[in-house]
Design an enzyme around this catalytic site. Structure first.
Site, PDB file in Angstrom:
ATOM      1  N   ALA A   1       0.855  -1.182   0.000  1.00 53.64           N
ATOM      2  CA  ALA A   1       0.000   0.000   0.000  1.00 53.64           C
ATOM      3  C   ALA A   1       0.893   1.234   0.000  1.00 53.64           C
ATOM      4  O   ALA A   1       2.052   1.182   0.428  1.00 53.64           O
ATOM      5  CB  ALA A   1      -0.907  -0.018   1.223  1.00 53.64           C
TER       6      ALA A   1
ATOM      7  N   GLY B   1       0.541  -5.139   0.991  1.00 57.51           N
ATOM      8  CA  GLY B   1      -0.661  -5.276   0.173  1.00 57.51           C
ATOM      9  C   GLY B   1      -0.376  -5.954  -1.164  1.00 57.51           C
ATOM     10  O   GLY B   1      -1.269  -6.577  -1.752  1.00 57.51           O
TER      11      GLY B   1
ATOM     12  N   GLU C   1      -0.483  -9.541  -0.420  1.00 55.97           N
ATOM     13  CA  GLU C   1      -1.886  -9.880  -0.145  1.00 55.97           C
ATOM     14  C   GLU C   1      -2.700  -9.937  -1.434  1.00 55.97           C
ATOM     15  O   GLU C   1      -3.553 -10.818  -1.599  1.00 55.97           O
ATOM     16  CB  GLU C   1      -2.480  -8.857   0.836  1.00 55.97           C
ATOM     17  CG  GLU C   1      -1.848  -8.969   2.218  1.00 55.97           C
ATOM     18  CD  GLU C   1      -2.246  -7.831   3.150  1.00 55.97           C
ATOM     19  OE1 GLU C   1      -1.988  -6.661   2.785  1.00 55.97           O
ATOM     20  OE2 GLU C   1      -2.807  -8.095   4.217  1.00 55.97           O
TER      21      GLU C   1
ATOM     22  N   GLU D   1       4.707  -4.977   7.123  1.00 59.89           N
ATOM     23  CA  GLU D   1       3.930  -3.935   7.805  1.00 59.89           C
ATOM     24  C   GLU D   1       4.410  -3.676   9.227  1.00 59.89           C
ATOM     25  O   GLU D   1       4.353  -2.551   9.719  1.00 59.89           O
ATOM     26  CB  GLU D   1       2.441  -4.314   7.840  1.00 59.89           C
ATOM     27  CG  GLU D   1       1.723  -4.215   6.500  1.00 59.89           C
ATOM     28  CD  GLU D   1       1.756  -5.491   5.679  1.00 59.89           C
ATOM     29  OE1 GLU D   1       2.617  -6.358   5.933  1.00 59.89           O
ATOM     30  OE2 GLU D   1       0.919  -5.617   4.774  1.00 59.89           O
TER      31      GLU D   1
HETATM   32  C1  HXC Z   1       4.923   4.329  -1.466  1.00 68.16           C
HETATM   33  C2  HXC Z   1       6.829   3.369  -2.321  1.00 68.16           C
HETATM   34  C3  HXC Z   1       6.514   2.145  -1.709  1.00 68.16           C
HETATM   35  C4  HXC Z   1       5.289   2.058  -0.955  1.00 68.16           C
HETATM   36  C5  HXC Z   1       8.366   1.910  -2.755  1.00 68.16           C
HETATM   37  N1  HXC Z   1       7.994   3.180  -2.949  1.00 68.16           N
HETATM   38  N2  HXC Z   1       7.487   1.250  -1.998  1.00 68.16           N
HETATM   39  N3  HXC Z   1       6.030   4.441  -2.187  1.00 68.16           N
HETATM   40  N4  HXC Z   1       4.538   3.173  -0.866  1.00 68.16           N
HETATM   41  N5  HXC Z   1       4.873   0.927  -0.372  1.00 68.16           N
HETATM   42  C6  HXC Z   1       8.696   4.215  -3.719  1.00 68.16           C
HETATM   43  C7  HXC Z   1       9.895   4.743  -2.976  1.00 68.16           C
HETATM   44  O1  HXC Z   1       9.522   5.713  -2.054  1.00 68.16           O
HETATM   45  C8  HXC Z   1      10.710   5.313  -4.125  1.00 68.16           C
HETATM   46  O2  HXC Z   1      10.172   6.561  -4.487  1.00 68.16           O
HETATM   47  C9  HXC Z   1      10.447   4.344  -5.262  1.00 68.16           C
HETATM   48  O3  HXC Z   1       9.221   3.672  -4.923  1.00 68.16           O
HETATM   49  C10 HXC Z   1      11.521   3.298  -5.402  1.00 68.16           C
HETATM   50  O4  HXC Z   1      11.722   2.664  -4.159  1.00 68.16           O
HETATM   51  P1  HXC Z   1      13.153   2.537  -3.438  1.00 68.16           P
HETATM   52  O5  HXC Z   1      12.900   2.320  -2.002  1.00 68.16           O
HETATM   53  O6  HXC Z   1      14.040   3.666  -3.837  1.00 68.16           O
HETATM   54  O7  HXC Z   1      13.712   1.214  -4.132  1.00 68.16           O
HETATM   55  P2  HXC Z   1      14.692   0.119  -3.512  1.00 68.16           P
HETATM   56  O8  HXC Z   1      15.809   0.788  -2.780  1.00 68.16           O
HETATM   57  O9  HXC Z   1      15.018  -0.775  -4.642  1.00 68.16           O
HETATM   58  O10 HXC Z   1      13.834  -0.663  -2.423  1.00 68.16           O
HETATM   59  C11 HXC Z   1      12.717  -1.421  -2.805  1.00 68.16           C
HETATM   60  C12 HXC Z   1      11.880  -1.814  -1.571  1.00 68.16           C
HETATM   61  C13 HXC Z   1      11.513  -0.537  -0.755  1.00 68.16           C
HETATM   62  C14 HXC Z   1      12.662  -2.796  -0.689  1.00 68.16           C
HETATM   63  C15 HXC Z   1      10.635  -2.522  -2.092  1.00 68.16           C
HETATM   64  O11 HXC Z   1      10.969   0.415  -1.655  1.00 68.16           O
HETATM   65  C16 HXC Z   1      10.531  -0.776   0.342  1.00 68.16           C
HETATM   66  O12 HXC Z   1      10.869  -1.303   1.400  1.00 68.16           O
HETATM   67  N6  HXC Z   1       9.290  -0.358   0.125  1.00 68.16           N
HETATM   68  C17 HXC Z   1       8.240  -0.413   1.143  1.00 68.16           C
HETATM   69  C18 HXC Z   1       7.715  -1.820   1.318  1.00 68.16           C
HETATM   70  C19 HXC Z   1       6.640  -1.880   2.384  1.00 68.16           C
HETATM   71  O13 HXC Z   1       6.844  -1.545   3.540  1.00 68.16           O
HETATM   72  N7  HXC Z   1       5.447  -2.324   2.012  1.00 68.16           N
HETATM   73  C20 HXC Z   1       4.305  -2.473   2.918  1.00 68.16           C
HETATM   74  C21 HXC Z   1       3.489  -1.235   2.922  1.00 68.16           C
HETATM   75  S1  HXC Z   1       2.156  -1.325   4.131  1.00 68.16           S
HETATM   76  P3  HXC Z   1      11.118   7.815  -4.785  1.00 68.16           P
HETATM   77  O14 HXC Z   1      10.133   8.913  -5.042  1.00 68.16           O
HETATM   78  O15 HXC Z   1      11.966   7.996  -3.574  1.00 68.16           O
HETATM   79  O16 HXC Z   1      11.908   7.409  -5.997  1.00 68.16           O
HETATM   80  C22 HXC Z   1       0.949  -2.217   3.383  1.00 68.16           C
HETATM   81  C23 HXC Z   1      -0.335  -2.369   4.158  1.00 68.16           C
HETATM   82  C24 HXC Z   1      -1.389  -3.053   3.369  1.00 68.16           C
HETATM   83  O17 HXC Z   1       1.098  -2.695   2.311  1.00 68.16           O
HETATM   84  C25 HXC Z   1      -2.727  -2.786   4.006  1.00 68.16           C
HETATM   85  C26 HXC Z   1      -3.898  -3.366   3.269  1.00 68.16           C
HETATM   86  C27 HXC Z   1      -4.192  -2.820   1.952  1.00 68.16           C
END
Ligand code: HXC
Length: 258
Positions: free
Chosen positions: A65, A109, A112, A132
């Protein structure tokens, strides 16, 4: 913005939906989820479609998400307006088979969403996780329920509590994904599987999906009874006559999907 967040393609009886927010690794915001559930509902109701594929980019199926969007939400935003959670039930109600073709990250997400599909074909580059917990929340689209059903309690607890990722090999070994294929063959293999499914009689495909889902949602006795009733009812279809007659006549069946 007027960005198209879901690319839609049709090949034969297969619909291919591609998540398209490349700059955010396909982070799932409400606009993307609105488009996705609308596209799924459209193809679910289209007689010319027999199977659906959901895929992302080479680098990410979906990284979860949208954290930037979620950061400032209040309890009332997520409870009353159902931000980010409102589109998930319609996806689970789709009756036609959905294959998730996962390359790269399927996190939060994204994982999921993949698990909500009927099965997952993974590229060897795929990485699954429910991170998360690292954000001070828990999975909110079924992760704590579908992951243990897929991989068992121990591995699900490990994933959900530590937030670590699982690679494609571990995911296949654990039963999360049905097949692992080389990354450059992912879409071709998913299309092949979807084409096979879409060539079958649609009523039997829908009942097969419904019946397998009962294995998750009911006791063995109830599930077996459900299956038996569905099995009986398929003898009312034209396609059952065609399928069996074609076998006896040593020819390919021509299903009419009724
Ligand atoms: C918003 C995101 C994002 C996310 C990545 N980006 N994941 N933006 N929400 N979930 C964006 C980054 O901010 C970045 O934007 C660009 O995508 C590239 O990501 P990087 O981090 O620079 O890439 P990398 O270093 O290769 O790392 C990849 C990654 C990391 C390991 C996947 O991005 C990461 O940890 N992302 C978050 C994963 C996460 O926590 N997901 C769960 C979310 S909570 P910019 O603008 O800086 O280039 C959830 C709840 C669900 O899903 C609830 C029910 C629906």
């Amino acid at each position: 913005t007027n960005e198209t967040l879901i690319l839609q393609e049709v090949e034969g009886r297969v619909a291919i939906l591609t998540l398209n927010r490349p700059k955010a690794l396909n982070a799932l915001n409400d606009a993307l989820m609105d488009e996705l559930s609308a596209a799924l509902a459209k193809f679910d109701g289209d007689d010319n479609i027999g199977a659906i594929i959901i895929t992302g980019s080479e680098k990410a199926f979906a990284a979860g998400a949208d954290i930037g969007a979620m950061a400032s939400w209040s309890y009332m935003d997520v409870y009353k307006s159902e931000y980010i959670t409102r589109n998930w039930d319609p996806i689970a109600r789709v009756r036609k088979p959905i294959i998730a073709a996962v390359s790269g990250y399927a996190l939060g997400g994204g994982c999921e969403l993949a698990m909500m599909c009927d099965f997952i074909i993974a590229a060897d580059s795929a990485k699954f996780g429910q991170p998360e917990i690292k954000l001070g929340i828990i999975p909110g689209a079924g992760g704590t329920q579908r992951l243990p059903r897929a991989v068992g309690k121990s591995k699900a607890m490990d994933m959900v509590l530590t937030g670590r990722m699982m690679n494609a090999e571990e995911a296949e070994r654990s039963g999360l994904v049905s097949r692992v294929v080389p990354a450059d063959q992912l879409l071709a293999q998913a299309k092949e599987a979807a084409t096979v499914i879409a060539s079958m009689s649609l009523p039997s495909v829908i009942m097969a999906k419904e019946s397998v889902n009962r294995a998750w949602e009911s006791s063995l006795r109830e599930g077996v009874l459900f299956e038996r009733r569905a099995f009986h009812s398929l003898f009312a279809t034209e396609d059952q006559k065609e399928g069996m007659t074609a076998f006896v006549e040593k020819r390919s069946p021509e299903f009419k999907h009724r």
